[in-house]
Design an enzyme around this catalytic site. Sequence first.
Site, PDB file in Angstrom:
ATOM      1  N   CYS A 309       0.986  -1.251   0.099  1.00 27.59           N
ATOM      2  CA  CYS A 309      -0.106   0.004  -0.121  1.00 27.59           C
ATOM      3  C   CYS A 309       0.853   1.324  -0.011  1.00 27.59           C
ATOM      4  O   CYS A 309       0.917   1.988  -0.962  1.00 27.59           O
ATOM      5  CB  CYS A 309      -0.880  -0.110   1.103  1.00 27.59           C
ATOM      6  SG  CYS A 309      -2.032  -1.180   1.165  1.00 27.59           S
TER       7      CYS A 309
HETATM    8  N1  LIG Z   1      -2.564  -5.933   1.461  1.00 31.76           N
HETATM    9  C1  LIG Z   1      -2.909  -5.064   2.242  1.00 31.76           C
HETATM   10  O1  LIG Z   1      -2.536  -4.783   3.312  1.00 31.76           O
HETATM   11  C2  LIG Z   1      -4.173  -4.081   1.513  1.00 31.76           C
HETATM   12  C3  LIG Z   1      -4.596  -3.200   2.445  1.00 31.76           C
HETATM   13  C4  LIG Z   1      -5.705  -2.165   1.887  1.00 31.76           C
HETATM   14  C5  LIG Z   1      -6.043  -2.261   0.378  1.00 31.76           C
HETATM   15  N2  LIG Z   1      -5.241  -3.292  -0.363  1.00 31.76           N
HETATM   16  C6  LIG Z   1      -5.582  -3.190  -1.696  1.00 31.76           C
HETATM   17  O2  LIG Z   1      -6.367  -4.255  -1.942  1.00 31.76           O
HETATM   18  C7  LIG Z   1      -5.950  -4.870  -3.368  1.00 31.76           C
HETATM   19  C8  LIG Z   1      -5.636  -5.963  -3.267  1.00 31.76           C
HETATM   20  O3  LIG Z   1      -4.427  -6.371  -2.550  1.00 31.76           O
HETATM   21  P1  LIG Z   1      -3.817  -7.689  -1.933  1.00 31.76           P
HETATM   22  O4  LIG Z   1      -2.970  -7.478  -0.769  1.00 31.76           O
HETATM   23  O5  LIG Z   1      -5.303  -8.585  -1.163  1.00 31.76           O
HETATM   24  O6  LIG Z   1      -3.407  -8.582  -3.058  1.00 31.76           O
HETATM   25  P2  LIG Z   1      -2.900 -10.039  -3.506  1.00 31.76           P
HETATM   26  O7  LIG Z   1      -1.695  -9.917  -4.326  1.00 31.76           O
HETATM   27  O8  LIG Z   1      -2.788 -10.357  -1.911  1.00 31.76           O
HETATM   28  O9  LIG Z   1      -4.009 -10.834  -3.866  1.00 31.76           O
HETATM   29  C9  LIG Z   1      -4.779 -10.478  -5.085  1.00 31.76           C
HETATM   30  C10 LIG Z   1      -5.089 -11.834  -5.673  1.00 31.76           C
HETATM   31  O10 LIG Z   1      -5.912 -11.344  -6.864  1.00 31.76           O
HETATM   32  C11 LIG Z   1      -5.725 -12.504  -7.639  1.00 31.76           C
HETATM   33  N3  LIG Z   1      -6.011 -12.157  -9.131  1.00 31.76           N
HETATM   34  C12 LIG Z   1      -5.581 -11.242  -9.748  1.00 31.76           C
HETATM   35  N4  LIG Z   1      -5.866 -10.811 -11.014  1.00 31.76           N
HETATM   36  C13 LIG Z   1      -7.122 -11.670 -10.953  1.00 31.76           C
HETATM   37  C14 LIG Z   1      -8.059 -11.881 -11.797  1.00 31.76           C
HETATM   38  N5  LIG Z   1      -8.377 -11.252 -12.997  1.00 31.76           N
HETATM   39  N6  LIG Z   1      -9.167 -12.707 -11.450  1.00 31.76           N
HETATM   40  C15 LIG Z   1      -9.352 -13.198 -10.314  1.00 31.76           C
HETATM   41  N7  LIG Z   1      -8.145 -13.084  -9.466  1.00 31.76           N
HETATM   42  C16 LIG Z   1      -7.195 -12.352  -9.664  1.00 31.76           C
HETATM   43  C17 LIG Z   1      -4.250 -12.991  -7.466  1.00 31.76           C
HETATM   44  O11 LIG Z   1      -4.041 -14.163  -8.212  1.00 31.76           O
HETATM   45  C18 LIG Z   1      -4.111 -12.710  -5.957  1.00 31.76           C
HETATM   46  O12 LIG Z   1      -4.565 -14.104  -5.304  1.00 31.76           O
HETATM   47  C19 LIG Z   1      -4.763  -3.921  -4.041  1.00 31.76           C
HETATM   48  O13 LIG Z   1      -5.463  -2.699  -4.654  1.00 31.76           O
HETATM   49  C20 LIG Z   1      -4.298  -3.328  -2.597  1.00 31.76           C
HETATM   50  O14 LIG Z   1      -3.681  -1.905  -2.970  1.00 31.76           O
HETATM   51  C21 LIG Z   1      -4.311  -3.960   0.244  1.00 31.76           C
END
Ligand SMILES: NC(=O)c1ccc[n+]([C@@H]2O[C@H](COP(=O)([O-])OP(=O)(O)OC[C@H]3O[C@@H](n4cnc5c(N)ncnc54)[C@H](O)[C@@H]3O)[C@@H](O)[C@H]2O)c1
Length: 459
Positions: A309
């Site tokens: 983030c």
């Molecule tokens: N990790 C955090 O602490 C956090 C906190 C707040 C917001 N976010 C935001 O949330 C979003 C997701 O982050 P995250 O940390 O969960 O990411 P992550 O990489 O842990 O998970 C994303 C998942 O999406 C899957 N994916 C990608 N493309 C896809 C598609 N077309 N169809 C289906 N699945 C698909 C990937 O395989 C993966 O499992 C980002 O925008 C991030 O900035 C993350």
Amino acid sequence: MKNELITKFQTRNAHVAVIGLGYVGLPLAVNFAQAGYRVTGIDLDVRKVDAINRGESYIEDIPSAQVAALVATAQHREVAVETLPTGADQASQPAVTGSPRHPVTQSSGHLSATTNYAVLADCDAVSICVPTPLNKTGDPDLSFIVAATEAIARYLHPGLVIVLESTTYPGTTTEVMLPRLEGNPQSLQVGEDFFLAFSPERVDPGRTDWTTHNTPKVIGGVTPACLEVASTFYSAAIETLVPVSSPDVAEMVKLLENTFRSVNIGLANELLLMCDKLGLDAWEVIEAAATKPFGFMKFTPGPGLGGHCIPIDPHYLSWKLRTLKYNARFIELASEINTEMPRYWTQKVQDVLNNAGKAVKGSRILVLGVAYKKNVSDMRESPALDIIHLLEEKGAQVLYHDPHVPAFRHEGMEMVSVSDLDTALKLVDCVVVATDHAAYDWTHIADKAALVVDTRHVL
Ligand SMILES: NC(=O)c1ccc[n+]([C@@H]2O[C@H](COP(=O)([O-])OP(=O)(O)OC[C@H]3O[C@@H](n4cnc5c(N)ncnc54)[C@H](O)[C@@H]3O)[C@@H](O)[C@H]2O)c1
């Protein structure tokens, strides 16, 4: 259509999908399932899909037992549920919390996962939690959001609510997603036939007091009806919703939160650089300033920014502003200072070795912690990796230890955590504290190590 959907959410007779089962998507899917919805997670990663269907979690904050209980085969049971009042435009209200409980009959076996988007044809709601990284030139990479939206568009049907959770720049929901959904062959209309909203995730991995369930959640709909339907959908699983007037506002709220942290961490890091020049202890200055009961919030210096983030999200905002011929100066400056911190700490290692009559080249250096923050295994953007890389560039022989990361591969680096910490502490010329995991006994480490560079100020 709207009232029918609202009733489905209130009685938990809704089938809900979560696209992207990562750090954000899996906890959300679990919360929806615990609230009584039938939930199908969709991910391209077959290993994640298989793990969920076996009842296993791969996210530290979610115990496998929780997933297993939700995946277990159907048995009818009574669940008490909360429902949200179905009032009109909630954007005028400061916060919405769940209200009267009434029992409904639901079947367990609430959670499953698939790689097949076709399941959306049967869903009443879908939340999108896909990654939003930067591309090679440092610009937003919306390809994951676009791919998910196009897949949803193929299965768009009357009575579907779509909520984007991924962090992104203001305008993504209305300018990138909406046209792709509205261009459907059936001419389905937003706010009438289907509903679209943005609600940013605020999860802080490793945290137990504030979770997906009890952290207040901002939500903005494309139309008032979108907000109402999406809020009813989310209020089953989220204690407090904070409605705002549009998805753009909700998108900007998330970027403000992360930019606020990036800028203040940048200020704390610059304070360290300034105190260094003045011969002062930055942490003493910060601790004393933090005794002010108002108008000051404590941020501390460190090895640099990590995680998905804070190092990345502010660039979504500065990129958007650049398209409007505006330079987001605070974001750029904070990023510049934060990105330089691994180099600052590498220089510190060089200095302490030099004082002991040693060169970095040929010295054995142990880095403690490679995760980007304490008590997690997430290494995304971890500044420890930059420190290791810089030390190796200078000819050091670098080892690492991390109780949460037994081994890793990163941009050509392939390392395994030392198994015997005590022996390693005695063996090396210098120890770098990069992550302040609770598992470490700092007094013991200080006692055993010859030289220590402490980026977290734990010693
Ligand atoms: N990790 C955090 O602490 C956090 C906190 C707040 C917001 N976010 C935001 O949330 C979003 C997701 O982050 P995250 O940390 O969960 O990411 P992550 O990489 O842990 O998970 C994303 C998942 O999406 C899957 N994916 C990608 N493309 C896809 C598609 N077309 N169809 C289906 N699945 C698909 C990937 O395989 C993966 O499992 C980002 O925008 C991030 O900035 C993350």
